[in-house]
Design a protein around this motif. Structure first.
Motif, PDB file in Angstrom:
ATOM      1  N   GLU A 191       1.824   5.699  -9.569  1.00 26.58           N
ATOM      2  CA  GLU A 191       3.024   5.065 -10.114  1.00 26.58           C
ATOM      3  C   GLU A 191       2.876   3.542 -10.140  1.00 26.58           C
ATOM      4  O   GLU A 191       3.348   2.885 -11.070  1.00 26.58           O
ATOM      5  N   ARG A 192       2.236   2.997  -9.112  1.00 26.96           N
ATOM      6  CA  ARG A 192       2.018   1.545  -9.043  1.00 26.96           C
ATOM      7  C   ARG A 192       0.788   1.121  -9.857  1.00 26.96           C
ATOM      8  O   ARG A 192       0.477  -0.058  -9.929  1.00 26.96           O
ATOM      9  N   GLN A 193       0.104   2.097 -10.436  1.00 27.96           N
ATOM     10  CA  GLN A 193      -1.084   1.853 -11.267  1.00 27.96           C
ATOM     11  C   GLN A 193      -2.195   1.158 -10.487  1.00 27.96           C
ATOM     12  O   GLN A 193      -2.910   0.299 -11.014  1.00 27.96           O
ATOM     13  N   TRP A 194      -2.331   1.549  -9.221  1.00 25.22           N
ATOM     14  CA  TRP A 194      -3.457   1.058  -8.429  1.00 25.22           C
ATOM     15  C   TRP A 194      -4.680   1.890  -8.787  1.00 25.22           C
ATOM     16  O   TRP A 194      -4.652   3.117  -8.727  1.00 25.22           O
ATOM     17  N   LYS A 195      -5.730   1.219  -9.179  1.00 27.36           N
ATOM     18  CA  LYS A 195      -6.914   1.903  -9.694  1.00 27.36           C
ATOM     19  C   LYS A 195      -7.844   2.391  -8.589  1.00 27.36           C
ATOM     20  O   LYS A 195      -8.515   3.410  -8.727  1.00 27.36           O
ATOM     21  N   GLN A 196      -7.912   1.652  -7.487  1.00 29.33           N
ATOM     22  CA  GLN A 196      -8.859   2.013  -6.425  1.00 29.33           C
ATOM     23  C   GLN A 196      -8.406   3.282  -5.722  1.00 29.33           C
ATOM     24  O   GLN A 196      -7.237   3.416  -5.363  1.00 29.33           O
ATOM     25  N   THR A 250       1.033  20.491   5.631  1.00 31.23           N
ATOM     26  CA  THR A 250       1.890  19.311   5.563  1.00 31.23           C
ATOM     27  C   THR A 250       1.087  18.064   5.211  1.00 31.23           C
ATOM     28  O   THR A 250       1.509  17.245   4.386  1.00 31.23           O
ATOM     29  N   TYR A 251      -0.079  17.906   5.815  1.00 31.49           N
ATOM     30  CA  TYR A 251      -0.882  16.720   5.524  1.00 31.49           C
ATOM     31  C   TYR A 251      -1.458  16.749   4.114  1.00 31.49           C
ATOM     32  O   TYR A 251      -1.627  15.704   3.482  1.00 31.49           O
ATOM     33  N   GLN A 252      -1.737  17.939   3.597  1.00 33.45           N
ATOM     34  CA  GLN A 252      -2.194  18.042   2.212  1.00 33.45           C
ATOM     35  C   GLN A 252      -1.087  17.596   1.254  1.00 33.45           C
ATOM     36  O   GLN A 252      -1.340  16.902   0.267  1.00 33.45           O
ATOM     37  N   TYR A 253       0.140  17.993   1.555  1.00 33.59           N
ATOM     38  CA  TYR A 253       1.256  17.608   0.693  1.00 33.59           C
ATOM     39  C   TYR A 253       1.547  16.110   0.831  1.00 33.59           C
ATOM     40  O   TYR A 253       1.879  15.439  -0.157  1.00 33.59           O
ATOM     41  N   ALA A 254       1.419  15.567   2.044  1.00 27.72           N
ATOM     42  CA  ALA A 254       1.616  14.136   2.250  1.00 27.72           C
ATOM     43  C   ALA A 254       0.585  13.333   1.468  1.00 27.72           C
ATOM     44  O   ALA A 254       0.896  12.289   0.890  1.00 27.72           O
ATOM     45  N   ASP A 255      -0.658  13.818   1.439  1.00 29.44           N
ATOM     46  CA  ASP A 255      -1.709  13.159   0.671  1.00 29.44           C
ATOM     47  C   ASP A 255      -1.362  13.154  -0.814  1.00 29.44           C
ATOM     48  O   ASP A 255      -1.583  12.164  -1.522  1.00 29.44           O
ATOM     49  N   TYR A 256      -0.781  14.246  -1.282  1.00 26.59           N
ATOM     50  CA  TYR A 256      -0.338  14.335  -2.676  1.00 26.59           C
ATOM     51  C   TYR A 256       0.719  13.264  -2.963  1.00 26.59           C
ATOM     52  O   TYR A 256       0.677  12.597  -4.014  1.00 26.59           O
ATOM     53  N   LEU A 257       1.658  13.063  -2.049  1.00 30.02           N
ATOM     54  CA  LEU A 257       2.692  12.049  -2.239  1.00 30.02           C
ATOM     55  C   LEU A 257       2.104  10.638  -2.219  1.00 30.02           C
ATOM     56  O   LEU A 257       2.545   9.756  -2.973  1.00 30.02           O
ATOM     57  N   ILE A 258       1.112  10.419  -1.363  1.00 30.20           N
ATOM     58  CA  ILE A 258       0.441   9.122  -1.303  1.00 30.20           C
ATOM     59  C   ILE A 258      -0.214   8.806  -2.650  1.00 30.20           C
ATOM     60  O   ILE A 258      -0.090   7.697  -3.201  1.00 30.20           O
ATOM     61  N   ARG A 259      -0.914   9.791  -3.204  1.00 28.64           N
ATOM     62  CA  ARG A 259      -1.606   9.577  -4.477  1.00 28.64           C
ATOM     63  C   ARG A 259      -0.617   9.397  -5.627  1.00 28.64           C
ATOM     64  O   ARG A 259      -0.881   8.650  -6.575  1.00 28.64           O
ATOM     65  N   MET A 304       0.864  -1.173   0.000  1.00 26.57           N
ATOM     66  CA  MET A 304       0.000   0.000   0.000  1.00 26.57           C
ATOM     67  C   MET A 304       0.907   1.232   0.000  1.00 26.57           C
ATOM     68  O   MET A 304       2.092   1.120   0.304  1.00 26.57           O
ATOM     69  N   PRO A 305       0.387   2.410  -0.358  1.00 27.55           N
ATOM     70  CA  PRO A 305       1.243   3.602  -0.333  1.00 27.55           C
ATOM     71  C   PRO A 305       1.654   3.974   1.084  1.00 27.55           C
ATOM     72  O   PRO A 305       0.834   3.936   2.005  1.00 27.55           O
ATOM     73  N   VAL A 306       2.939   4.305   1.233  1.00 25.46           N
ATOM     74  CA  VAL A 306       3.510   4.631   2.540  1.00 25.46           C
ATOM     75  C   VAL A 306       4.362   5.887   2.408  1.00 25.46           C
ATOM     76  O   VAL A 306       5.201   5.975   1.499  1.00 25.46           O
ATOM     77  N   VAL A 307       4.134   6.849   3.296  1.00 27.19           N
ATOM     78  CA  VAL A 307       4.959   8.058   3.356  1.00 27.19           C
ATOM     79  C   VAL A 307       5.448   8.243   4.785  1.00 27.19           C
ATOM     80  O   VAL A 307       4.684   8.061   5.735  1.00 27.19           O
ATOM     81  N   PHE A 308       6.717   8.553   4.917  1.00 24.76           N
ATOM     82  CA  PHE A 308       7.312   8.826   6.222  1.00 24.76           C
ATOM     83  C   PHE A 308       7.312  10.337   6.423  1.00 24.76           C
ATOM     84  O   PHE A 308       7.921  11.070   5.642  1.00 24.76           O
ATOM     85  N   VAL A 309       6.612  10.794   7.439  1.00 24.27           N
ATOM     86  CA  VAL A 309       6.444  12.229   7.685  1.00 24.27           C
ATOM     87  C   VAL A 309       7.242  12.599   8.930  1.00 24.27           C
ATOM     88  O   VAL A 309       6.885  12.204  10.038  1.00 24.27           O
TER      89      VAL A 309
END
Length: 354
Positions: free
Chosen positions: A247-252, A233-242, A39-44
């Motif tokens: 990139e992984r071509q996850w459709k959901q 910061t959380y808005q930018y983190a959400d951008y990185l998650i998406r 799943m998408p993971v970001v370290f904040v």
């Protein structure tokens, strides 16, 4: 996957340079046999003293899974969105390879406190042993994190503020509001190997704000505040998650973000220029859940103050003075012993079987 992780680092994955044992166990559950995240993971992190790649390398070593710099969000990462500042001459304060960090973020004319001190040796009179090309005027000040020599940084930042970016000139108190100040990482304290929390950049900011007000009688104003728990910061983190999901071509669509070790996002009291938001698509995540762990600063036994007017002096709220405070936001969605327990809980909530 329909959910993603935002992992805090200090107090959740490590204490100082010492890994927390539960972290390595937790991350083995998040990757497949090829070491790819499920799943998408970001370290904040609110750290701001190194480049993203160095932090990614450190995390890869600690956790035993490959982590890229695109999964790491430093406290200063949202500065990439403030493009109108990038070509200007800006003063940067903090630790680490400041010029490299500034250049990586897009700033082309960064000036460090040390460079300023060398050009104007008479300004730094606190240390009498360090007394002895003209700089262009400074357009803004960027506070990356707490410096090593607080007295020098405080003195020279005040000089720049009270001379409208022309240090060496006489003070002009009537120049208000002052030149823009952007600040990253407002943590009053942070957890290292010591038994008690240590001063963070938020403490340095308290000093700067009080010195400025003592001299001028006016409040120091920030163009933007970033780093946890700022909404920016959380808005930018959400951008990185998406971006990871794409990139992984996850459709959901990613519907829920779990902030492990993080708290709810707080909004800045003063109005700021949000033109950078146009660069980010509207958030795909409809929920952000906070899961606090008991291995860091968080104390689950601290009471929330009933009188919110007193909240900024209460132990429970160490946030910056410019954040709107709601006692309800202090309460996490879940509290667990450590990061491994957090991962297990999230898998249970999402009915996810790796």
């Amino acid at each position: 996957p329909s959910f993603g992780f935002l992992f805090d680092i200090d107090g959740v994955l490590v204490r100082g340079k010492t890994p927390i044992p539960a972290a390595k166990t937790a991350f083995q559950k998040l990757v497949n046999s090829q070491g790819q995240f499920l799943m998408p993971v970001v370290f904040v992190t609110n750290a701001g003293d190194c480049l993203r790649q160095k932090k990614a390398d450190q995390l890869s070593h600690i956790l035993g899974v490959p982590i890229s710099q695109d999964q790491v969000m430093m406290s200063h990462s949202p500065l990439r969105m403030f493009r109108r500042y990038h070509p200007k001459c800006v003063l940067v304060s903090g630790q680490g390879p400041l010029l490299d960090i500034a250049q990586d973020l897009g700033f082309s004319q960064a000036v460090t406190i040390e460079m300023l001190r060398e050009k104007y040796p008479l300004l730094d009179a606190v240390d009498h042993d360090r007394a002895p090309d003209v700089l262009v005027s400074l357009f803004s000040i960027v506070l990356f994190g707490e410096p090593v020599r607080w007295e020098t940084n405080l003195q020279l930042i005040i000089d720049v503020l009270l001379t409208s970016g022309y240090p060496g000139n006489p003070y002009h108190h009537e120049n208000y509001p002052h030149i823009p100040v952007l600040a990253c990482n407002m943590d009053l304290m942070w957890v290292a190997e010591a038994q008690s929390p240590r001063f963070g950049h938020g403490t340095f900011m308290v000093c700067l704000e009080n010195i400025y007000k003592k001299i001028t009688g006016k409040d120091l104003k920030y163009e933007a505040l970033m780093g946890k728990p700022s909404e920016l910061t959380y808005q930018y983190a959400d951008y990185l998650i998406r971006a990871q999901a794409a990139e992984r071509q996850w459709k959901q669509p990613i519907q829920t973000l779990y902030a492990v070790g993080g708290s709810a996002a707080l909004s800045q009291d003063t109005e700021i220029d949000n033109s950078w938001e146009n660069e980010l698509a509207s958030s795909a995540a409809t929920h952000c859940r906070s899961i606090l762990v008991c291995t860091g600063v968080y104390n689950p036994h601290t009471e929330v103050p009933l009188d919110t007017k007193q909240s900024r002096t209460e132990m429970v709220f160490h946030g910056h003075r410019d954040f709107r405070f709601d006692p309800g936001l202090v309460e996490p969605d879940h509290v667990v012993p450590d990061v491994n327990a957090a991962v297990d809980l999230i898998f249970q909530l999402e009915n996810f079987a790796p």
